[in-house]
Motif scaffolding. Sequence first.
Motif, PDB file in Angstrom:
ATOM      1  N   ALA A  40       0.831  -1.208   0.000  1.00 54.55           N
ATOM      2  CA  ALA A  40       0.000   0.000   0.000  1.00 54.55           C
ATOM      3  C   ALA A  40       0.856   1.245   0.000  1.00 54.55           C
ATOM      4  CB  ALA A  40      -0.931  -0.022   1.217  1.00 54.55           C
ATOM      5  N   ALA A  41       1.973   1.207   0.714  1.00 51.64           N
ATOM      6  CA  ALA A  41       2.829   2.394   0.813  1.00 51.64           C
ATOM      7  C   ALA A  41       3.521   2.696  -0.513  1.00 51.64           C
ATOM      8  CB  ALA A  41       3.866   2.192   1.918  1.00 51.64           C
ATOM      9  N   GLU A  42       3.723   1.664  -1.355  1.00 53.88           N
ATOM     10  CA  GLU A  42       4.427   1.854  -2.614  1.00 53.88           C
ATOM     11  C   GLU A  42       3.493   2.097  -3.789  1.00 53.88           C
ATOM     12  OE1 GLU A  42       6.366  -1.878  -2.684  1.00 53.88           O
ATOM     13  OE2 GLU A  42       8.195  -1.151  -1.724  1.00 53.88           O
ATOM     14  N   ALA A  43       2.183   1.977  -3.580  1.00 46.48           N
ATOM     15  CA  ALA A  43       1.229   2.072  -4.678  1.00 46.48           C
ATOM     16  C   ALA A  43       1.289   3.439  -5.329  1.00 46.48           C
ATOM     17  CB  ALA A  43      -0.186   1.797  -4.165  1.00 46.48           C
ATOM     18  N   LYS A  44       1.214   3.443  -6.642  1.00 47.89           N
ATOM     19  CA  LYS A  44       1.153   4.697  -7.401  1.00 47.89           C
ATOM     20  C   LYS A  44      -0.313   5.063  -7.589  1.00 47.89           C
ATOM     21  CE  LYS A  44       5.339   4.248 -10.258  1.00 47.89           C
ATOM     22  NZ  LYS A  44       5.815   4.245 -11.671  1.00 47.89           N
ATOM     23  N   ILE A  45      -0.753   6.053  -6.846  1.00 50.21           N
ATOM     24  CA  ILE A  45      -2.148   6.497  -6.902  1.00 50.21           C
ATOM     25  C   ILE A  45      -2.177   7.954  -7.338  1.00 50.21           C
ATOM     26  CG2 ILE A  45      -4.310   6.742  -5.659  1.00 50.21           C
ATOM     27  CD1 ILE A  45      -3.313   3.875  -5.751  1.00 50.21           C
ATOM     28  N   ILE A  46      -2.908   8.264  -8.378  1.00 48.17           N
ATOM     29  CA  ILE A  46      -3.117   9.657  -8.781  1.00 48.17           C
ATOM     30  C   ILE A  46      -4.426  10.127  -8.167  1.00 48.17           C
ATOM     31  CG2 ILE A  46      -3.462  11.245 -10.701  1.00 48.17           C
ATOM     32  CD1 ILE A  46      -1.770   9.460 -12.435  1.00 48.17           C
ATOM     33  N   ASN A  47      -4.358  11.180  -7.367  1.00 48.43           N
ATOM     34  CA  ASN A  47      -5.530  11.732  -6.693  1.00 48.43           C
ATOM     35  C   ASN A  47      -6.061  12.906  -7.497  1.00 48.43           C
ATOM     36  OD1 ASN A  47      -5.493  10.104  -4.142  1.00 48.43           O
ATOM     37  ND2 ASN A  47      -3.448  11.002  -4.020  1.00 48.43           N
ATOM     38  N   LEU A  48      -7.313  12.816  -7.922  1.00 50.91           N
ATOM     39  CA  LEU A  48      -7.899  13.784  -8.840  1.00 50.91           C
ATOM     40  C   LEU A  48      -9.016  14.557  -8.169  1.00 50.91           C
ATOM     41  CD1 LEU A  48      -8.128  11.204 -11.743  1.00 50.91           C
ATOM     42  CD2 LEU A  48      -6.545  13.129 -11.696  1.00 50.91           C
ATOM     43  N   GLY A  49      -8.893  15.881  -8.131  1.00 46.50           N
ATOM     44  CA  GLY A  49      -9.950  16.731  -7.599  1.00 46.50           C
ATOM     45  C   GLY A  49     -10.907  17.128  -8.711  1.00 46.50           C
ATOM     46  N   LYS A  50     -12.180  16.860  -8.546  1.00 41.93           N
ATOM     47  CA  LYS A  50     -13.203  17.199  -9.545  1.00 41.93           C
ATOM     48  C   LYS A  50     -14.295  18.031  -8.888  1.00 41.93           C
ATOM     49  CE  LYS A  50     -11.313  14.865 -12.918  1.00 41.93           C
ATOM     50  NZ  LYS A  50     -10.966  15.409 -14.253  1.00 41.93           N
ATOM     51  N   GLU A  51     -14.920  18.898  -9.695  1.00 40.25           N
ATOM     52  CA  GLU A  51     -15.892  19.833  -9.126  1.00 40.25           C
ATOM     53  C   GLU A  51     -17.338  19.352  -9.206  1.00 40.25           C
ATOM     54  OE1 GLU A  51     -14.904  21.374 -13.329  1.00 40.25           O
ATOM     55  OE2 GLU A  51     -13.903  20.319 -11.685  1.00 40.25           O
ATOM     56  N   LYS A 250       0.942   2.128 -15.887  1.00 36.34           N
ATOM     57  CA  LYS A 250       2.000   2.445 -14.928  1.00 36.34           C
ATOM     58  C   LYS A 250       1.497   2.759 -13.524  1.00 36.34           C
ATOM     59  CE  LYS A 250       4.667   4.471 -18.746  1.00 36.34           C
ATOM     60  NZ  LYS A 250       3.564   4.441 -19.738  1.00 36.34           N
ATOM     61  N   VAL A 251       0.231   3.161 -13.380  1.00 34.50           N
ATOM     62  CA  VAL A 251      -0.256   3.519 -12.045  1.00 34.50           C
ATOM     63  C   VAL A 251      -1.206   2.448 -11.525  1.00 34.50           C
ATOM     64  CG1 VAL A 251       0.046   5.993 -12.401  1.00 34.50           C
ATOM     65  CG2 VAL A 251      -2.146   4.926 -12.982  1.00 34.50           C
ATOM     66  N   ASP A 252      -1.303   2.383 -10.208  1.00 32.16           N
ATOM     67  CA  ASP A 252      -2.125   1.361  -9.570  1.00 32.16           C
ATOM     68  C   ASP A 252      -3.573   1.789  -9.381  1.00 32.16           C
ATOM     69  OD1 ASP A 252      -0.037  -0.699  -8.922  1.00 32.16           O
ATOM     70  OD2 ASP A 252       0.828   1.016  -7.869  1.00 32.16           O
ATOM     71  N   GLY A 253      -3.823   3.093  -9.461  1.00 36.05           N
ATOM     72  CA  GLY A 253      -5.193   3.529  -9.263  1.00 36.05           C
ATOM     73  C   GLY A 253      -5.393   5.013  -9.483  1.00 36.05           C
ATOM     74  N   LEU A 254      -6.663   5.379  -9.661  1.00 36.76           N
ATOM     75  CA  LEU A 254      -7.095   6.771  -9.782  1.00 36.76           C
ATOM     76  C   LEU A 254      -8.104   7.020  -8.679  1.00 36.76           C
ATOM     77  CD1 LEU A 254      -7.790   6.863 -13.649  1.00 36.76           C
ATOM     78  CD2 LEU A 254      -5.663   7.502 -12.477  1.00 36.76           C
ATOM     79  N   ASN A 255      -7.798   7.973  -7.812  1.00 39.43           N
ATOM     80  CA  ASN A 255      -8.670   8.275  -6.680  1.00 39.43           C
ATOM     81  C   ASN A 255      -9.340   9.625  -6.922  1.00 39.43           C
ATOM     82  OD1 ASN A 255      -9.777   7.820  -4.048  1.00 39.43           O
ATOM     83  ND2 ASN A 255      -8.367   9.368  -3.263  1.00 39.43           N
ATOM     84  N   TYR A 256     -10.651   9.612  -7.115  1.00 36.61           N
ATOM     85  CA  TYR A 256     -11.406  10.830  -7.416  1.00 36.61           C
ATOM     86  C   TYR A 256     -12.027  11.401  -6.144  1.00 36.61           C
ATOM     87  CZ  TYR A 256     -11.353   9.939 -12.497  1.00 36.61           C
ATOM     88  OH  TYR A 256     -10.994   9.751 -13.810  1.00 36.61           O
TER      89      TYR A 256
END
Length: 551
Positions: A40-51, A250-256
């Motif tokens: 979990a600590a190494e996971a590549k997660i892109i955190n996306l802010g949406k309106e 390449k990334v493990d997840g997208l967090n919206y």
Amino acid sequence: MRKVKIALSIFLVIILLVGCTSSKPDATIPAETDSPSASAAEAKIINLGKEVELASMDSAIATDGLSFEVIAATIEGLYTIDAAGVPQLAMAEKAELSDDGLNYTFTIRDAKWSNGTPISAKDFEFAWKRLVNPETASEYSFIMGVAGVKNADAIVAGEKGIDELGVKAADDKTLVVELDRPVAFFNSLLAFPSFYPINEAFYKEKGAQYALTADALLANGPFKMKTWEVGGTTFYLEKNPDYFDAANIKVDGLNYKVIKDTQQSILAYENGDVDYVTLTGEQIVNYQQSPEYHNIVAGYLWYLSPNQKVPGLENLNLRKALSLAYDKEAIVNDILKDGSIAASFAVPTLLATGPDGKDYRETARTFPSTDKAEALKYWELAKKDLGVSSIKLELLFEDTESATLVAQFIQSEIETALPGVTFELKSQPKKNRVELMQNGEYQVGLTRWGPDYADPMTYLDMWTIGNPNNYGTWENKEYDDLVNSASKGELASKPNERWEALKKAESIVMDQAVIFPVYQKGNAVLIKPEVTGIEFHSVGVNIFYKNADKK
């Protein structure tokens, strides 16, 4: 694509942004990842802010940009779009076109859904027939006719049965598509979510719950939905290990995260809670010099749609008065400040190139923008026509900060420029706003449209009689005849004459004040320097994450 120009399909690939930091998932992200070697600590997660909230994950029902973005992250069609805006084979391994341009044969690649079921040509046949089935009531059923698929329009109109649609799974690996006319941008359209596959057995198993929760969804794309509830403020996509090209994701997840207040979104970005946010107003000025700031030209046209079933709004003089009474330059320069441009047109700039090689707007007519003195003259005429001295209207808009600020400004401008006109403001979440407009339960609505393909018709066919996106229920037979001829009639195969017909159609829309254009959207965003490879497009699906990475 054969003889196709993706006409100035604007894109931006965010690459080689400097800086590296270690990344760890947000506390709301599930601890598990699909990578067996990633903790979990190494996971590549892109955190996306949406309106805005995610409205729908049903490819036949979705109508908004965020829904299309997320659907495209989890499902692939026969084609996808590359960084340059060019369609590339995806679920189709091979495509063959007949010499007359009317018959396509697609060979489906070896790929599978996230439940292990193989992707089949039947998944496409089922999805396409469901889209045009009147019982589905899809707002995007019209697009099958735009694509030229045989009998699509007649089926949508209820004149033929869905089994007469020009699509057939010859076997599990072979999909045959018949067109009623050659369509130059057909391959590009197939990358749009309306044409994505649906597994019939899974759809029937889930019934009315299909696509309403993460458990009621299947994926065949780079990511799959892990957590989501309709109306929720967070949802998470995890890497799909069953995707045929999973080795290159390449990334493990997208967090919206849905953050409607822009100050809160900036705070979340500064605190490292999100890697991507959209800026508005003064925030743009504050961050324009940052290397993390990016301005992206978008194809969205924001406009006011008057409901002509509302007493008073059927009057052309009133509509013209309203359309000229607010300062569009002030909206883009003083309120939005995000690269948006004032719109005095129904077809945006940088959308499509004509037979002459020029952008549509270069040779199309120019139209009046803001003219408050002229607006007042039209208002005086409208009062005489209607026999009134005042009128009260309701302005519907969605509850994002930018839409609220624009609506408030338009209210003030119109009430000041046109004494006797009162605008009451009605704010709704985006999904509710769209539903109210689709049902005709509004008076004037602030709405937007993004281009599904690179041709003026992606806008112009919206205002034909019976089109579900013709919210204001405007009717004009001359206009319909012109658009139909240019899309599928005599002019469809005459590029120069067709282009002139499209210009004439736009002139009718503007002269009749069918809509009141406001602005063409620009997007100002912040992206953390460790995030790369997000691809932006102005036509069709606006954002792709397949090549995204986080260092």
